[in-house]
Design a protein around this motif. Sequence first.
Motif, PDB file in Angstrom:
ATOM      1  N   ARG A  19       0.675  -1.168  -0.004  1.00 48.80           N
ATOM      2  CA  ARG A  19      -0.022   0.133  -0.054  1.00 48.80           C
ATOM      3  C   ARG A  19       0.914   1.366  -0.001  1.00 48.80           C
ATOM      4  O   ARG A  19       1.082   1.704   1.057  1.00 48.80           O
ATOM      5  CB  ARG A  19      -0.911   0.065   1.005  1.00 48.80           C
ATOM      6  CG  ARG A  19      -1.906  -1.054   1.205  1.00 48.80           C
ATOM      7  CD  ARG A  19      -2.976  -1.229   0.085  1.00 48.80           C
ATOM      8  NE  ARG A  19      -4.104   0.118   0.336  1.00 48.80           N
ATOM      9  CZ  ARG A  19      -5.070  -0.307   0.983  1.00 48.80           C
ATOM     10  NH1 ARG A  19      -5.410  -1.302   1.467  1.00 48.80           N
ATOM     11  NH2 ARG A  19      -6.072   0.817   1.205  1.00 48.80           N
ATOM     12  N   LYS A  20       1.156   1.661  -1.000  1.00 48.26           N
ATOM     13  CA  LYS A  20       2.077   2.757  -1.148  1.00 48.26           C
ATOM     14  C   LYS A  20       1.763   4.066  -0.831  1.00 48.26           C
ATOM     15  O   LYS A  20       2.514   5.039  -0.742  1.00 48.26           O
ATOM     16  CB  LYS A  20       2.648   2.665  -2.762  1.00 48.26           C
ATOM     17  CG  LYS A  20       3.493   1.750  -3.109  1.00 48.26           C
ATOM     18  CD  LYS A  20       4.202   1.831  -4.675  1.00 48.26           C
ATOM     19  CE  LYS A  20       4.857   0.466  -5.017  1.00 48.26           C
ATOM     20  NZ  LYS A  20       5.169   0.859  -6.460  1.00 48.26           N
ATOM     21  N   GLU A  21       0.458   4.109  -0.757  1.00 47.61           N
ATOM     22  CA  GLU A  21       0.019   5.312  -0.486  1.00 47.61           C
ATOM     23  C   GLU A  21       0.025   5.711   1.147  1.00 47.61           C
ATOM     24  O   GLU A  21      -0.080   6.781   1.776  1.00 47.61           O
ATOM     25  CB  GLU A  21      -1.747   5.644  -0.551  1.00 47.61           C
ATOM     26  CG  GLU A  21      -2.716   4.723   0.296  1.00 47.61           C
ATOM     27  CD  GLU A  21      -2.798   3.348  -0.043  1.00 47.61           C
ATOM     28  OE1 GLU A  21      -3.802   2.608   0.365  1.00 47.61           O
ATOM     29  OE2 GLU A  21      -1.911   2.845  -0.922  1.00 47.61           O
ATOM     30  N   LEU A  22       0.358   4.627   1.967  1.00 45.73           N
ATOM     31  CA  LEU A  22       0.693   4.668   3.273  1.00 45.73           C
ATOM     32  C   LEU A  22       2.064   4.689   3.735  1.00 45.73           C
ATOM     33  O   LEU A  22       2.953   3.959   2.907  1.00 45.73           O
ATOM     34  CB  LEU A  22       0.082   3.407   4.349  1.00 45.73           C
ATOM     35  CG  LEU A  22      -1.290   3.360   4.175  1.00 45.73           C
ATOM     36  CD1 LEU A  22      -1.899   2.087   4.823  1.00 45.73           C
ATOM     37  CD2 LEU A  22      -2.205   4.555   4.598  1.00 45.73           C
ATOM     38  N   PRO A  23       2.730   5.441   4.607  1.00 47.59           N
ATOM     39  CA  PRO A  23       4.257   5.323   4.902  1.00 47.59           C
ATOM     40  C   PRO A  23       4.434   4.049   5.484  1.00 47.59           C
ATOM     41  O   PRO A  23       3.410   3.278   6.021  1.00 47.59           O
ATOM     42  CB  PRO A  23       4.276   6.361   6.225  1.00 47.59           C
ATOM     43  CG  PRO A  23       2.925   7.119   6.221  1.00 47.59           C
ATOM     44  CD  PRO A  23       1.919   6.424   5.503  1.00 47.59           C
ATOM     45  N   LEU A  24       5.741   3.454   5.356  1.00 47.72           N
ATOM     46  CA  LEU A  24       6.197   2.183   5.771  1.00 47.72           C
ATOM     47  C   LEU A  24       5.883   1.757   7.109  1.00 47.72           C
ATOM     48  O   LEU A  24       5.586   0.819   7.590  1.00 47.72           O
ATOM     49  CB  LEU A  24       7.485   1.871   5.359  1.00 47.72           C
ATOM     50  CG  LEU A  24       7.962   0.417   5.741  1.00 47.72           C
ATOM     51  CD1 LEU A  24       7.248  -0.532   4.936  1.00 47.72           C
ATOM     52  CD2 LEU A  24       9.635   0.399   5.312  1.00 47.72           C
ATOM     53  N   THR A  25       5.981   2.827   7.960  1.00 50.99           N
ATOM     54  CA  THR A  25       5.656   2.755   9.267  1.00 50.99           C
ATOM     55  C   THR A  25       4.434   2.367   9.674  1.00 50.99           C
ATOM     56  O   THR A  25       4.264   1.409  10.635  1.00 50.99           O
ATOM     57  CB  THR A  25       5.965   4.354  10.153  1.00 50.99           C
ATOM     58  OG1 THR A  25       7.061   4.829   9.513  1.00 50.99           O
ATOM     59  CG2 THR A  25       6.045   4.009  11.455  1.00 50.99           C
ATOM     60  N   GLU A  26       3.348   3.012   8.897  1.00 54.19           N
ATOM     61  CA  GLU A  26       1.916   2.430   9.146  1.00 54.19           C
ATOM     62  C   GLU A  26       1.576   1.270   8.809  1.00 54.19           C
ATOM     63  O   GLU A  26       0.906   0.344   9.297  1.00 54.19           O
ATOM     64  CB  GLU A  26       0.921   3.587   8.449  1.00 54.19           C
ATOM     65  CG  GLU A  26       1.055   4.931   9.272  1.00 54.19           C
ATOM     66  CD  GLU A  26       0.096   6.019   8.687  1.00 54.19           C
ATOM     67  OE1 GLU A  26      -0.547   5.448   7.518  1.00 54.19           O
ATOM     68  OE2 GLU A  26      -0.036   6.991   9.112  1.00 54.19           O
ATOM     69  N   ARG A  27       2.257   0.885   7.596  1.00 57.92           N
ATOM     70  CA  ARG A  27       2.063  -0.423   6.910  1.00 57.92           C
ATOM     71  C   ARG A  27       2.503  -1.658   7.912  1.00 57.92           C
ATOM     72  O   ARG A  27       1.671  -2.501   8.184  1.00 57.92           O
ATOM     73  CB  ARG A  27       2.750  -0.629   5.698  1.00 57.92           C
ATOM     74  CG  ARG A  27       2.079   0.173   4.668  1.00 57.92           C
ATOM     75  CD  ARG A  27       2.896  -0.112   3.291  1.00 57.92           C
ATOM     76  NE  ARG A  27       3.634   1.202   2.787  1.00 57.92           N
ATOM     77  CZ  ARG A  27       4.418   1.098   1.929  1.00 57.92           C
ATOM     78  NH1 ARG A  27       4.657   0.383   1.173  1.00 57.92           N
ATOM     79  NH2 ARG A  27       5.182   2.172   1.764  1.00 57.92           N
ATOM     80  N   LEU A  28       3.559  -1.467   8.516  1.00 59.94           N
ATOM     81  CA  LEU A  28       4.165  -2.389   9.589  1.00 59.94           C
ATOM     82  C   LEU A  28       3.463  -2.406  10.842  1.00 59.94           C
ATOM     83  O   LEU A  28       3.155  -3.619  11.420  1.00 59.94           O
ATOM     84  CB  LEU A  28       5.824  -1.997   9.536  1.00 59.94           C
ATOM     85  CG  LEU A  28       6.771  -2.429   8.566  1.00 59.94           C
ATOM     86  CD1 LEU A  28       8.065  -1.828   8.734  1.00 59.94           C
ATOM     87  CD2 LEU A  28       6.586  -3.920   8.442  1.00 59.94           C
ATOM     88  N   TYR A  29       2.846  -1.147  11.182  1.00 62.23           N
ATOM     89  CA  TYR A  29       2.146  -1.287  12.361  1.00 62.23           C
ATOM     90  C   TYR A  29       0.974  -1.966  12.217  1.00 62.23           C
ATOM     91  O   TYR A  29       0.349  -2.661  13.092  1.00 62.23           O
ATOM     92  CB  TYR A  29       2.190  -0.048  13.205  1.00 62.23           C
ATOM     93  CG  TYR A  29       1.522  -0.124  14.374  1.00 62.23           C
ATOM     94  CD1 TYR A  29       2.225  -0.627  15.207  1.00 62.23           C
ATOM     95  CD2 TYR A  29       0.344   0.828  14.860  1.00 62.23           C
ATOM     96  CE1 TYR A  29       1.650  -1.038  16.724  1.00 62.23           C
ATOM     97  CE2 TYR A  29      -0.247   0.580  16.073  1.00 62.23           C
ATOM     98  CZ  TYR A  29       0.317  -0.125  17.048  1.00 62.23           C
ATOM     99  OH  TYR A  29      -0.129  -0.231  18.288  1.00 62.23           O
ATOM    100  N   LEU A  30       0.236  -1.799  11.065  1.00 64.78           N
ATOM    101  CA  LEU A  30      -1.096  -2.434  10.861  1.00 64.78           C
ATOM    102  C   LEU A  30      -0.709  -3.998  10.783  1.00 64.78           C
ATOM    103  O   LEU A  30      -1.486  -4.701  11.177  1.00 64.78           O
ATOM    104  CB  LEU A  30      -1.583  -1.791   9.618  1.00 64.78           C
ATOM    105  CG  LEU A  30      -2.221  -0.609   9.494  1.00 64.78           C
ATOM    106  CD1 LEU A  30      -2.713   0.139   7.936  1.00 64.78           C
ATOM    107  CD2 LEU A  30      -3.577  -0.443  10.404  1.00 64.78           C
ATOM    108  N   LEU A  31       0.342  -4.291  10.284  1.00 70.07           N
ATOM    109  CA  LEU A  31       0.727  -5.623  10.198  1.00 70.07           C
ATOM    110  C   LEU A  31       0.947  -6.273  11.710  1.00 70.07           C
ATOM    111  O   LEU A  31       0.479  -7.361  12.067  1.00 70.07           O
ATOM    112  CB  LEU A  31       1.855  -6.016   9.185  1.00 70.07           C
ATOM    113  CG  LEU A  31       2.423  -7.345   9.278  1.00 70.07           C
ATOM    114  CD1 LEU A  31       1.321  -8.162   8.455  1.00 70.07           C
ATOM    115  CD2 LEU A  31       3.710  -7.358   8.436  1.00 70.07           C
ATOM    116  N   ALA A  32       1.472  -5.468  12.766  1.00 68.29           N
ATOM    117  CA  ALA A  32       1.794  -5.658  13.934  1.00 68.29           C
ATOM    118  C   ALA A  32       0.283  -5.926  14.689  1.00 68.29           C
ATOM    119  O   ALA A  32      -0.192  -7.034  15.236  1.00 68.29           O
ATOM    120  CB  ALA A  32       2.544  -4.927  14.671  1.00 68.29           C
TER     121      ALA A  32
END
Length: 423
Positions: free
Chosen positions: A171-184
């Motif tokens: 999901r390139k529209e999200l910062p990588l920080t948010e993508r990883l935290y959503l995964l957590a």
Amino acid sequence: MSRFRCISERCEETCCSGLRIPVPEAEWRKIQKVIQDSGSPPPLDEPQNGPEGVQFLLPRDNNQNCTYLDSEKLCSLQRRFGEQALPSVCITYPRHIARWQGQLSMVGSLGCPEVARLALLDAEAMDEVPIEAERIPLPSPAGDGTSQDPEEGWGFHANEVRATALRLLRRKELPLTERLYLLAQLAFRLDPFYFKGTGAFRGEGRAASEAQLTEELRAIESLAPLENTRRALAPQELPGAFFAEIYSSLLKTRADTYSNERFLQLVTAVMHSYGGPTATPQEAWRIYSERRQRIERTHGPRLNQYFTHQALNHWLRGPFVFGRRVLVDVAWLVLNGGLQRWALMGHPEVVRQCEQNVPETPESREQLDQAAVECFQPIYRHMDNSKDIIHLSMGIAGDCNEDGLRRVLLLLKGYLDPVAPAA
């Protein structure tokens, strides 16, 4: 991997150096017989117990190279007897080959210099593309990350969970920080019923567990938890000395028990760049923070590509590797990413660009790319399966409860958050 070609003797760190290669007994006996039939003395048995039973280690010389590596950095076994004499790991590496619900998947290991270049530096490197069957060596023994038994919920739904994680990470529209935290967040919400050995999908409870799994995967892809995620990621003071101690300790511990020259040179340079053994963790973090500010202003998108591709490579290669719970894999990924960023900010080329205030140019980006490969590759090569990182990841995730999620969040903020100006 559709573009990968082994560069053999031109490789900076050949597959045959620095690693202990375990070989299944049947393959080991085949090697011994082939060599003995040629009139040469066969290698002596050096057994070890592994997760798949007793295996035998390929012999090494005094330089920690495989004894069958010749003066031209090529395999003398293959030269003399052909590929059929090689153990399967030597035929497939640096390829990781697995089956996901019957479909073959081939992903490269960042421990190979050429794979690291292809994976980190090409914007399309993590796209999944069809590949000719003949390009996949030894597909028959490829392990299957899934199960055909619907009551064995961990394996039966593994591909579904993996595919959701990969879509989230793209999901390139999200910062990588948010993508990883959503995964957590997803890992945390799945943990009460989705883990290795779960009984939630057995018997009458299966329908309810499958419905809950579907709902949790749908919710995370709808980005419903995003507002809570952003509140949780709100700026807060980070314990920089804590991160400095973790990353320095992991590198130093491995270097103290390891003799690979390429890895030791990197660790020595990184440790020196942060002030050496007399520097306090607070001072090391201050130096790191200043460099991050400088290099991210100049090469921010490029840095983001490195770490996005690292995350995608891990989940393509095969998640659920380091523990019985998804949150352990997320903790491992974030810990490994933080260690890579710490090493990169201590690489001599990054130090030079920061100290000389080098602007962004094609040349400076190329030099940064080379530095990234020189950090990612040896650390993956020599620390990917390090017990220190695996055990620390398990400790961070803990029981995968709210405390474990908070620890992963803290680690994630130290890894990816834009750093505050140094005092």
